[in-house]
Motif scaffolding. Structure first.
Motif, mmCIF file in Angstrom:
data_model
loop_
_atom_site.group_PDB
_atom_site.id
_atom_site.type_symbol
_atom_site.label_atom_id
_atom_site.label_comp_id
_atom_site.label_asym_id
_atom_site.label_seq_id
_atom_site.Cartn_x
_atom_site.Cartn_y
_atom_site.Cartn_z
ATOM 1 N N HIS A 78 -19.494 117.247 3.952
ATOM 2 C CA HIS A 78 -20.529 117.206 4.431
ATOM 3 C C HIS A 78 -20.944 118.857 4.918
ATOM 4 C CE1 HIS A 78 -19.879 116.628 9.018
ATOM 5 N NE2 HIS A 78 -19.056 117.435 8.536
ATOM 6 N N GLY A 79 -22.048 119.271 5.562
ATOM 7 C CA GLY A 79 -22.368 120.541 6.044
ATOM 8 C C GLY A 79 -23.818 120.956 5.465
ATOM 9 N N LEU A 80 -24.437 122.104 5.954
ATOM 10 C CA LEU A 80 -25.651 122.475 5.560
ATOM 11 C C LEU A 80 -25.744 123.493 4.688
ATOM 12 C CD1 LEU A 80 -28.450 122.449 6.543
ATOM 13 C CD2 LEU A 80 -28.150 124.084 8.273
ATOM 14 N N SER A 81 -26.469 123.351 3.558
ATOM 15 C CA SER A 81 -26.641 124.176 2.548
ATOM 16 C C SER A 81 -28.120 124.849 2.461
ATOM 17 C CB SER A 81 -26.417 123.804 1.242
ATOM 18 O OG SER A 81 -26.561 124.561 0.146
ATOM 19 N N ILE A 82 -28.430 125.930 3.217
ATOM 20 C CA ILE A 82 -30.213 126.550 3.069
ATOM 21 C C ILE A 82 -29.892 127.238 1.924
ATOM 22 C CG2 ILE A 82 -31.407 128.140 4.219
ATOM 23 C CD1 ILE A 82 -30.191 127.421 6.647
ATOM 24 N N SER A 83 -30.826 127.053 1.080
ATOM 25 C CA SER A 83 -31.161 127.653 -0.251
ATOM 26 C C SER A 83 -32.274 128.324 -0.351
ATOM 27 C CB SER A 83 -31.493 126.403 -1.534
ATOM 28 O OG SER A 83 -30.312 125.485 -1.406
ATOM 29 N N ARG A 84 -32.231 129.635 -1.126
ATOM 30 C CA ARG A 84 -33.058 130.556 -1.105
ATOM 31 C C ARG A 84 -34.166 130.106 -2.335
ATOM 32 N NH1 ARG A 84 -31.354 136.657 -0.930
ATOM 33 N NH2 ARG A 84 -30.752 135.843 1.021
ATOM 34 N N SER A 85 -35.597 130.147 -1.849
ATOM 35 C CA SER A 85 -36.469 130.061 -3.003
ATOM 36 C C SER A 85 -37.208 130.944 -2.952
ATOM 37 C CB SER A 85 -36.988 128.547 -2.791
ATOM 38 O OG SER A 85 -37.894 128.481 -2.002
ATOM 39 N N GLY A 91 -25.351 117.690 2.899
ATOM 40 C CA GLY A 91 -24.532 116.528 2.473
ATOM 41 C C GLY A 91 -24.332 116.828 1.060
ATOM 42 N N LEU A 92 -23.989 115.508 0.466
ATOM 43 C CA LEU A 92 -23.691 115.826 -1.178
ATOM 44 C C LEU A 92 -24.641 115.015 -1.827
ATOM 45 C CD1 LEU A 92 -19.806 115.275 -0.898
ATOM 46 C CD2 LEU A 92 -20.921 117.537 -1.327
ATOM 47 N N ALA A 93 -25.196 115.496 -2.939
ATOM 48 C CA ALA A 93 -25.961 114.700 -3.770
ATOM 49 C C ALA A 93 -24.961 113.817 -4.564
ATOM 50 C CB ALA A 93 -26.961 115.630 -4.855
ATOM 51 N N ASN A 94 -23.863 114.198 -4.750
ATOM 52 C CA ASN A 94 -22.890 113.290 -5.783
ATOM 53 C C ASN A 94 -21.451 113.474 -5.334
ATOM 54 O OD1 ASN A 94 -21.042 112.135 -7.756
ATOM 55 N ND2 ASN A 94 -22.645 112.463 -9.346
ATOM 56 N N ARG A 95 -20.953 112.452 -4.538
ATOM 57 C CA ARG A 95 -19.679 112.496 -3.899
ATOM 58 C C ARG A 95 -18.416 112.624 -4.741
ATOM 59 N NH1 ARG A 95 -20.898 107.443 0.549
ATOM 60 N NH2 ARG A 95 -22.449 108.705 1.898
ATOM 61 N N ILE A 96 -18.779 111.985 -5.937
ATOM 62 C CA ILE A 96 -17.759 112.339 -7.055
ATOM 63 C C ILE A 96 -17.646 113.707 -7.465
ATOM 64 C CG2 ILE A 96 -16.650 111.445 -9.509
ATOM 65 C CD1 ILE A 96 -18.355 108.972 -8.851
ATOM 66 N N THR A 97 -18.676 114.274 -7.901
ATOM 67 C CA THR A 97 -18.666 115.837 -8.490
ATOM 68 C C THR A 97 -18.506 116.634 -7.301
ATOM 69 O OG1 THR A 97 -20.926 115.766 -8.770
ATOM 70 C CG2 THR A 97 -19.435 115.023 -10.556
ATOM 71 N N LYS A 98 -18.927 116.195 -6.062
ATOM 72 C CA LYS A 98 -19.038 117.371 -4.848
ATOM 73 C C LYS A 98 -20.194 118.139 -4.935
ATOM 74 C CE LYS A 98 -15.201 115.695 -2.955
ATOM 75 N NZ LYS A 98 -15.044 114.554 -2.353
ATOM 76 N N GLU A 99 -21.269 117.681 -5.617
ATOM 77 C CA GLU A 99 -22.486 118.449 -6.064
ATOM 78 C C GLU A 99 -23.283 118.336 -4.646
ATOM 79 O OE1 GLU A 99 -26.652 118.452 -8.643
ATOM 80 O OE2 GLU A 99 -24.846 116.950 -9.135
ATOM 81 N N LYS A 100 -23.520 119.360 -4.245
ATOM 82 C CA LYS A 100 -24.513 119.448 -2.944
ATOM 83 C C LYS A 100 -25.890 119.286 -3.056
ATOM 84 C CE LYS A 100 -21.216 122.753 -0.574
ATOM 85 N NZ LYS A 100 -21.269 123.863 0.398
ATOM 86 N N ASN A 101 -26.466 118.705 -1.960
ATOM 87 C CA ASN A 101 -28.028 118.615 -1.945
ATOM 88 C C ASN A 101 -28.693 119.759 -1.837
ATOM 89 O OD1 ASN A 101 -28.538 115.633 -2.321
ATOM 90 N ND2 ASN A 101 -27.923 115.472 -0.074
ATOM 91 N N GLY A 102 -29.758 119.981 -2.348
ATOM 92 C CA GLY A 102 -30.753 121.261 -2.279
ATOM 93 C C GLY A 102 -32.017 121.153 -2.437
ATOM 94 N N THR A 103 -32.608 122.112 -2.362
ATOM 95 C CA THR A 103 -34.236 122.065 -2.444
ATOM 96 C C THR A 103 -34.671 121.506 -3.945
ATOM 97 O OG1 THR A 103 -34.256 124.335 -3.290
ATOM 98 C CG2 THR A 103 -34.728 123.938 -1.038
ATOM 99 N N GLU A 104 -33.807 121.617 -5.021
ATOM 100 C CA GLU A 104 -34.147 120.884 -6.251
ATOM 101 C C GLU A 104 -33.753 119.795 -6.409
ATOM 102 O OE1 GLU A 104 -36.341 122.665 -8.278
ATOM 103 O OE2 GLU A 104 -36.536 124.067 -6.518
ATOM 104 N N THR A 105 -32.787 118.842 -5.587
ATOM 105 C CA THR A 105 -32.316 117.725 -5.889
ATOM 106 C C THR A 105 -33.223 116.583 -5.935
ATOM 107 O OG1 THR A 105 -30.406 118.419 -4.404
ATOM 108 C CG2 THR A 105 -30.659 116.069 -4.925
#
Length: 85
Positions: A1-8, A51-65
């Motif tokens: 988990h955690g916070l991912s601030i994305s640059r756009s 958090g995660l968009a996909n728990r299996i692949t550990k892909e993080k959520n972002g602005t394009e999710t």
């Protein structure tokens, strides 16, 4: 988990690299998963994912999710319609 601030292109650099904002946000949103956008007067101040968009692949959520909302939006739509009545 955690916070991912994305640059756009809409998000100023200062809001993305503001570690004080990131620390406060991490403490406030523990356990939440999704995407966020903070705007004031029509100007984007910060955007990112939690958090995660996909728990299996550990892909993080972002602005394009993409999120499947399905029936989750029905109560919100119903409430909005009732308020118009």
């Amino acid at each position: 988990h955690g916070l991912s601030i994305s640059r756009s292109s809409d998000v100023p650099d200062s809001s993305v690299t503001d570690t004080a904002f990131q620390k406060k946000a991490e403490n406030a949103v523990q356990g939440l998963q999704g995407a966020f956008l903070v705007a004031k007067n029509g100007k984007v101040l910060a955007a990112g994912g939690l958090g995660l968009a996909n728990r299996i692949t550990k892909e993080k959520n972002g602005t394009e999710t993409s999120f499947r909302l399905a029936s989750c939006s029905k109560p919100i739509t119903a409430t909005a319609i009732m308020q118009l009545y």
